[in-house]
Design an enzyme around this catalytic site. Structure first.
Site, PDB file in Angstrom:
ATOM      1  N   LYS A  66       0.803  -1.233   0.000  1.00 15.95           N
ATOM      2  CA  LYS A  66       0.000   0.000   0.000  1.00 15.95           C
ATOM      3  C   LYS A  66       0.835   1.283   0.000  1.00 15.95           C
ATOM      4  O   LYS A  66       0.430   2.287  -0.568  1.00 15.95           O
ATOM      5  CB  LYS A  66      -0.957   0.011   1.196  1.00 15.95           C
ATOM      6  CG  LYS A  66      -2.121  -0.958   1.062  1.00 15.95           C
ATOM      7  CD  LYS A  66      -3.071  -0.835   2.235  1.00 15.95           C
ATOM      8  CE  LYS A  66      -4.214  -1.821   2.116  1.00 15.95           C
ATOM      9  NZ  LYS A  66      -5.177  -1.712   3.210  1.00 15.95           N
ATOM     10  N   ASP A 102      -9.972   3.002   2.268  1.00 16.89           N
ATOM     11  CA  ASP A 102     -10.079   2.295   3.557  1.00 16.89           C
ATOM     12  C   ASP A 102     -10.767   3.152   4.629  1.00 16.89           C
ATOM     13  O   ASP A 102     -11.681   2.681   5.315  1.00 16.89           O
ATOM     14  CB  ASP A 102      -8.688   1.884   4.072  1.00 16.89           C
ATOM     15  CG  ASP A 102      -8.171   0.621   3.410  1.00 16.89           C
ATOM     16  OD1 ASP A 102      -8.989  -0.181   2.928  1.00 16.89           O
ATOM     17  OD2 ASP A 102      -6.936   0.426   3.387  1.00 16.89           O
TER      18      ASP A 102
HETATM   19  P1  NAP Z   1       0.157  -2.534   9.705  1.00 20.16           P
HETATM   20  O1  NAP Z   1       0.395  -1.301   8.907  1.00 20.16           O
HETATM   21  O2  NAP Z   1       1.169  -3.623   9.677  1.00 20.16           O
HETATM   22  O3  NAP Z   1      -0.068  -2.066  11.245  1.00 20.16           O
HETATM   23  C1  NAP Z   1      -0.190  -2.994  12.273  1.00 20.16           C
HETATM   24  C2  NAP Z   1      -0.461  -2.283  13.616  1.00 20.16           C
HETATM   25  O4  NAP Z   1      -0.696  -3.288  14.588  1.00 20.16           O
HETATM   26  C3  NAP Z   1       0.685  -1.433  14.140  1.00 20.16           C
HETATM   27  O5  NAP Z   1       0.168  -0.384  14.905  1.00 20.16           O
HETATM   28  C4  NAP Z   1       1.419  -2.425  15.045  1.00 20.16           C
HETATM   29  O6  NAP Z   1       2.123  -1.817  16.121  1.00 20.16           O
HETATM   30  C5  NAP Z   1       0.274  -3.194  15.637  1.00 20.16           C
HETATM   31  N1  NAP Z   1       0.715  -4.533  16.013  1.00 20.16           N
HETATM   32  C6  NAP Z   1       1.005  -5.564  15.176  1.00 20.16           C
HETATM   33  N2  NAP Z   1       1.375  -6.643  15.906  1.00 20.16           N
HETATM   34  C7  NAP Z   1       1.332  -6.272  17.208  1.00 20.16           C
HETATM   35  C8  NAP Z   1       1.596  -6.947  18.437  1.00 20.16           C
HETATM   36  N3  NAP Z   1       1.986  -8.222  18.468  1.00 20.16           N
HETATM   37  N4  NAP Z   1       1.428  -6.257  19.607  1.00 20.16           N
HETATM   38  C9  NAP Z   1       1.028  -4.962  19.588  1.00 20.16           C
HETATM   39  N5  NAP Z   1       0.770  -4.277  18.460  1.00 20.16           N
HETATM   40  C10 NAP Z   1       0.913  -4.930  17.271  1.00 20.16           C
HETATM   41  O7  NAP Z   1      -1.214  -3.236   9.295  1.00 20.16           O
HETATM   42  P2  NAP Z   1      -2.528  -2.550   8.651  1.00 20.16           P
HETATM   43  O8  NAP Z   1      -2.399  -2.514   7.176  1.00 20.16           O
HETATM   44  O9  NAP Z   1      -2.817  -1.294   9.386  1.00 20.16           O
HETATM   45  O10 NAP Z   1      -3.640  -3.671   8.971  1.00 20.16           O
HETATM   46  C11 NAP Z   1      -3.989  -3.943  10.308  1.00 20.16           C
HETATM   47  C12 NAP Z   1      -5.165  -4.923  10.360  1.00 20.16           C
HETATM   48  O11 NAP Z   1      -6.299  -4.344   9.730  1.00 20.16           O
HETATM   49  C13 NAP Z   1      -4.929  -6.260   9.651  1.00 20.16           C
HETATM   50  O12 NAP Z   1      -5.479  -7.269  10.469  1.00 20.16           O
HETATM   51  C14 NAP Z   1      -5.731  -6.135   8.372  1.00 20.16           C
HETATM   52  O13 NAP Z   1      -6.194  -7.382   7.907  1.00 20.16           O
HETATM   53  C15 NAP Z   1      -6.898  -5.276   8.840  1.00 20.16           C
HETATM   54  N6  NAP Z   1      -7.531  -4.502   7.750  1.00 20.16           N
HETATM   55  C16 NAP Z   1      -8.883  -4.677   7.569  1.00 20.16           C
HETATM   56  C17 NAP Z   1      -9.510  -3.979   6.545  1.00 20.16           C
HETATM   57  C18 NAP Z   1     -10.996  -4.174   6.323  1.00 20.16           C
HETATM   58  O14 NAP Z   1     -11.473  -3.834   5.236  1.00 20.16           O
HETATM   59  N7  NAP Z   1     -11.736  -4.661   7.288  1.00 20.16           N
HETATM   60  C19 NAP Z   1      -8.792  -3.095   5.722  1.00 20.16           C
HETATM   61  C20 NAP Z   1      -7.425  -2.918   5.973  1.00 20.16           C
HETATM   62  C21 NAP Z   1      -6.795  -3.642   7.001  1.00 20.16           C
HETATM   63  P3  NAP Z   1       3.621  -1.235  15.958  1.00 20.16           P
HETATM   64  O15 NAP Z   1       3.450   0.088  15.286  1.00 20.16           O
HETATM   65  O16 NAP Z   1       4.108  -1.136  17.342  1.00 20.16           O
HETATM   66  O17 NAP Z   1       4.370  -2.242  15.115  1.00 20.16           O
END
Ligand code: NAP
Length: 279
Positions: A66, A102
């Protein structure tokens, strides 16, 4: 000639987007096909050139591309630029333009469940790409307070600082947010914690959850995360990520085809594939 669409990501095999969009093409009599493409980081540039050369009408972009796709596009919508991430690309006569649906998809789904956001005190958990999109779009709606907490507080701070809309806001660590959870009317969970297969994890303790609050988790697999189950047991209203998913897809569909699609039909299609009832 058949119009071509797709989604790129790594991994991509579990994407629900192809069945959702192909169903819509059938419903609206559009001669088009949508396919999922597994694209590794090192092949992203070639994949984008390929889409352009083959005349794809548009495509979706998911994890981990992205942000990386931005310099490979010809033009960027201002909101996608502010967010720093693109999930939808439109091919406008050979000009690839990037958008982010999103945040708007999330807010549209939310506003189907709660009437207004002004005055509401909101907490966003997580500070990744999805959180950034949701934060900026929520800020535009003018809530009373828009806090964000994250394991890495510097990332939450950056989102507050970069937000183009004026809003009362604080960046917190998870413990700080837990200790004052009773002030929030609305909690939005955006981390992958609780997602299958790791379904017995929750990103935050909700002992202090305010009664009558609304808890939204953008995960939709499982349809009810541990956080949502616990919040529901405490009397909160709950929402999973299915609404956001179908609305972000509907916004992309409209950009590509000029048609506002039937949300219920999209939701039913994805639910059927997931095999469960939504909340
Ligand atoms: P991302 O950019 O990788 O961000 C992940 C976030 O989660 C960061 O804030 C990270 O914290 C935190 N995190 C990850 N593992 C962690 C852990 N073990 N303990 C504490 N914090 C943790 O991912 P993203 O693109 O934002 O996506 C996040 C989620 O949203 C995914 O599950 C994705 O499938 C979902 N999503 C859903 C939709 C929908 O349409 N429903 C759309 C987009 C995304 P740090 O900053 O500390 O690493």
């Amino acid at each position: 000639m058949k119009k071509l669409f797709g989604v790129i990501g790594d991994p991509i095999e579990h994407s629900m987007s192809p069945s959702m969009h192909n169903e819509l093409f059938q419903v609206y009599g559009i001669n088009a096909n949508y396919h999922a493409f597994h694209v590794k980081k090192e092949n992203l540039s070639d994949a984008v050139k390929g889409f352009k050369a083959l005349g794809f009408a548009g495509f979706n972009v998911t994890v981990p591309h992205k942000e990386a796709i931005i310099p490979l596009l010809d033009e960027l919508d201002p909101l996608a630029k502010a967010i720093g991430a693109v999930n939808t690309v439109v091919n406008e006569n050979g000009n690839l333009k990037g958008f982010n649906t999103d945040g708007s998809g999330f807010v549209k789904g939310l506003l189907e469940r709660i009437s207004m956001l002004s005055e509401k005190k909101v907490l966003i958990i997580g500070a990744g790409g999805a959180a950034r999109a949701i934060y900026f779009t929520m800020a535009k709606e003018g809530p009373g307070l828009l806090d964000i907490c994250n394991r890495t507080v510097t990332k939450a701070n950056l989102i507050v600082k970069d937000c183009p809309y004026q809003v009362t806001a604080r960046a917190l660590n998870i413990e700080e947010a837990e200790h004052q959870l009773e002030i929030y009317d609305l909690i939005i969970q955006t981390t992958p914690i609780g997602m299958a297969p790791d379904i017995e994890r929750s990103p935050i303790s909700i002992h202090k959850l305010k009664s009558g609050s609304f808890v939204s988790d953008i995960i939709y697999n499982p349809l009810e995360t541990k956080l949502l189950r616990e919040a529901g047991n405490k009397g909160a209203e709950i929402q999973n990520g299915l609404d956001m998913f179908v609305h972000q897809g509907a916004l992309a569909f409209k950009k590509w085809n000029g048609i506002v699609p039937d949300i219920k039909r999209m939701k039913d299609k994805v639910l059927k594939q997931l095999g469960g009832l939504s909340c």
